[in-house]
Every structure is written in C-alpha cells, then in structure tokens.
Design an enzyme around this catalytic site. Sequence first.
Site, PDB file in Angstrom:
ATOM      1  N   SER A 194      16.972  17.797 -17.030  1.00 55.02           N
ATOM      2  CA  SER A 194      16.159  19.008 -17.016  1.00 55.02           C
ATOM      3  C   SER A 194      16.839  20.115 -17.800  1.00 55.02           C
ATOM      4  CB  SER A 194      15.923  19.469 -15.576  1.00 55.02           C
ATOM      5  OG  SER A 194      15.265  20.726 -15.537  1.00 55.02           O
ATOM      6  N   HIS A 247       0.833  -1.212   0.000  1.00 52.15           N
ATOM      7  CA  HIS A 247       0.000   0.000   0.000  1.00 52.15           C
ATOM      8  C   HIS A 247       0.866   1.260   0.000  1.00 52.15           C
ATOM      9  CE1 HIS A 247      -3.493  -2.557   0.983  1.00 52.15           C
ATOM     10  NE2 HIS A 247      -2.651  -3.177   1.794  1.00 52.15           N
TER      11      HIS A 247
END
Length: 463
Positions: A315, A185
């Site tokens: 980037s 989870h």
Amino acid sequence: MRQENDSLGIVLVPEDKLFGAQTGRSQEFFSYGKESMPLEIIHALVKIKKCAAKANGDLGCLDAKRRDMIVAATDEILSGEFDEHFPLKVWQTGSGTQSNMNVNEVIANLAIQRHGGELGSKHPVHPNDHVNKSQSSNDVFPTAMHIAAVQSIKGSLIPALEHLKKVIDAKALEFARDIKIGRTHLMDAVPMTLGQEFSGYSCQLHNCLERIGFSLTHLYELAIGGTAIGTGLNVPEGFVEKVIQYLRRETGEPFVPASNYFAALSNHDALVQAHGSLTVLACALVKIATDLSFLGSGPRCGLGEIFFPENEPGSSIMPGKINPTQSEALQMVCSQVIGNNQSIIFSGTKGNFELNVMKPVIIYDFLQSVNLLAGAMRSFADYFVCGLKVNKGQLQQNVERSLMLVTALAPVLGYDKCSKIALKAFHENLSLKEACVSLGFLSEKEFDEHVIPGLMVGNRGHE
C-alpha cells in the site's frame, strides 16, 4: 524511399526495409491499432516457405539456384535479425494475406540482396512465383497458425504448468500434517489437512495438462496443400507429402496433412477447442489463486491461516501491508484469457463458405493467452506458492472453535441431537464439549473419545 510495384502500380517503401509493395499498401490502409502480427506467426510462415522451397525443388518445380537462395534467406530471417521488417498489424484481411505477402516479399528481397541484385526487381526471386509457389495465403496462414500454436503450447505453456504443479505438489507434502477446517459455501465444514486442499489443486492442474495434451491432436493437422479453397489447385503431385516431411524435420513436431482440406480452410475448430482447454486452465487457476488469497487474508482480522511471501509493500498509504499481488495478477491474466475465449469462439463462427475470415485475430488472441498463462504461472509458482507458510497457531485455534466437529458425533447421537449441540454452542458461546455435556448427551471423557480432529481427515490426498 524506393519504388516497389505490384499489380495495382507503384508504391513507395522505406529504402532500408526489405518488404515490398503489398506490405506498403497494408501499412497505408491498416494503420490503426498497436497489435502487431505475432513473431511466432511470422517465423512459422518463414519455416513454411523454407520447406515449400525444398519440396518444390525436389519435385523439379523450382530450380536449385532459386531453392537455395530462398532457403538461405529463410535461415537468416529465422535467426531473428530481420524481425523489424515485419511491421503489419493483426487488423488486415481475415485470411492473413498481407502478412503472407510481407513474408514473401522480405524473403525474395533478402535473397536478391545477398546475390547483388536490385531490391524490388523480383529477379531472380519473385515473391509470388517462387517464394509462394504451390501455396495460397488461404492454406499457408492456417498452417502457420497451427505450427505457432503447437510450438507455443509445448515450448512454454506446458513446461510452466508442469512447474506450477510440481511446486504445489511439494507444498501438499509439506502441509500434509497441518489440520485445518474445510469450508463449503464459505462456511465452516469438517476438518481436513492443508495438504489435502493442495492435492485438490494439483489434481486440477493434472487434468488441465491432459486436456491440453488431447487438444494438440487436431492442431497437428496442417492445411498446406489446400491452396485457395481446399481443392489443391496448382499443387504438384507429391508436394503435400514432401512439405509436411520437411516441416516435421524443421519443427520436430509430428505434423500430418489435414484429413479434409475444405474443413481445414473454412473453420478453426481445432483452435477453438484448444483454447477452450486454456480457458478451463484459467478457471482452475482463478479458483486456486482465490482460495490462497482468502486463506491468507488478514493477517489479524481475516482467516490468516497462511502467510504470504513478503515480496513488496502492498500500500502507498498503509505502512506494513502485504498483499497477494501475484494472486491478483494471475487472476487478471485469467480474465484476459476468458475474454479471449469469447473472441475466438465468435471468430470461429466466421467460416463463410470456403474460408474463415478472422484468422489473424484468432491466432493473436490464442498466442496472447498462451504467453500470458505461461508467464503468470511461473511467476505465481516462484514468487507466491513457493513462499507460502502455515500459521499453525491460527489453524489449531480455528479447528478447536469449529462447530462442525460435531459431525463426528452423528453416528453416535444422530443428526438431531448433534444439531442441538451445535446450535446451543453457537447461541450461548460455548465449546462443543460444554454444550454436549450440559445437554446431558455425553460426558467429557466420552466426548473426547469421539471428537478427534486428526482422525476425521482420512487418508485421501496423502497417498
């Protein structure tokens, strides 16, 4: 330009092209889109024409001269020298008739040209009467679909998948002693090794290989011999056996006649099923790529448990940034494959009466999925997985800070007391040991005797 003719009249085609009237008409009426008929299909059709000519020759249905002319022309085309003469798009009739005729016309004209004849004369080789003899687009095109699918899966997809699995297996061995915190989870769970995590990825890929291999079984069945609707009209006795025999030799694949020709022409369940196995592979690859992206997130403000290879700047504005580019590219490929699956499923429903009429888009999407997956898996393996490194310090820190190590105390203290330890440690920012001792459940020595992360991982995945 030169004049070619068909049953509807005269069509002008470029002087330097070998195709004829029906190809010219298709170019005129289906001029939209950039999705060309895959060369895998074109070459599969050419192989069928070659083998059909041999079979017809053996049966006395085609004279030796024309047989040899057709075979010689197909061999030249299969060399790749004439690929530019197959310009048609996927968007055409749903039986692939225009592409079948494109192949018939090019073979006929090349054979005529090589023997000093006039292009478009249809003499001594006629595209319908000789190249297409004992055939129909309705059985030839689905046969080509299966041939192209089998050869692309076995020639590129399976080797790429096996390569990725081999690289992941090597990493599972390399990381076999690196203890980390498992997660369920997206939350902390009990310890495991990074090698165990990679062993799970390897098993997924192994299962995908098995599924894909199983899906080949029905792709080996060929529709050739069904002609227009499956009855075999105009097919001479013995043709099916001979043409299949020649196709087996030509391709090296264990092709067999379709078990039912009406089914072979009217549906493409085998391709729907086979692409389903590719979709399962796509799901597995997305899971693996996503996991690795998260494990390397950061590098300082994320999980940061592994280091990515530094392939290129990540980037245009943030200096020094390294992104999981291979992982993202692979996931985009898988997104395309899953989308293709929806297209193929819907197209598979369009078997109206005796003929499925979405054949070209089915095989276009199928081959695109195969080619994209094969390329992306190799790139992901070579430029990403191979270069992964463990951040051992971060792994150790995360293990030591994990509250879920308390699970090791459950057999000793019981679930309720262990819950109290974990909650106290979390709310008061204590270590598990500090919380356990302060609650009076165990001494430090007793805690250390029971909470040993290395003994909590077991041996699974390390066999």
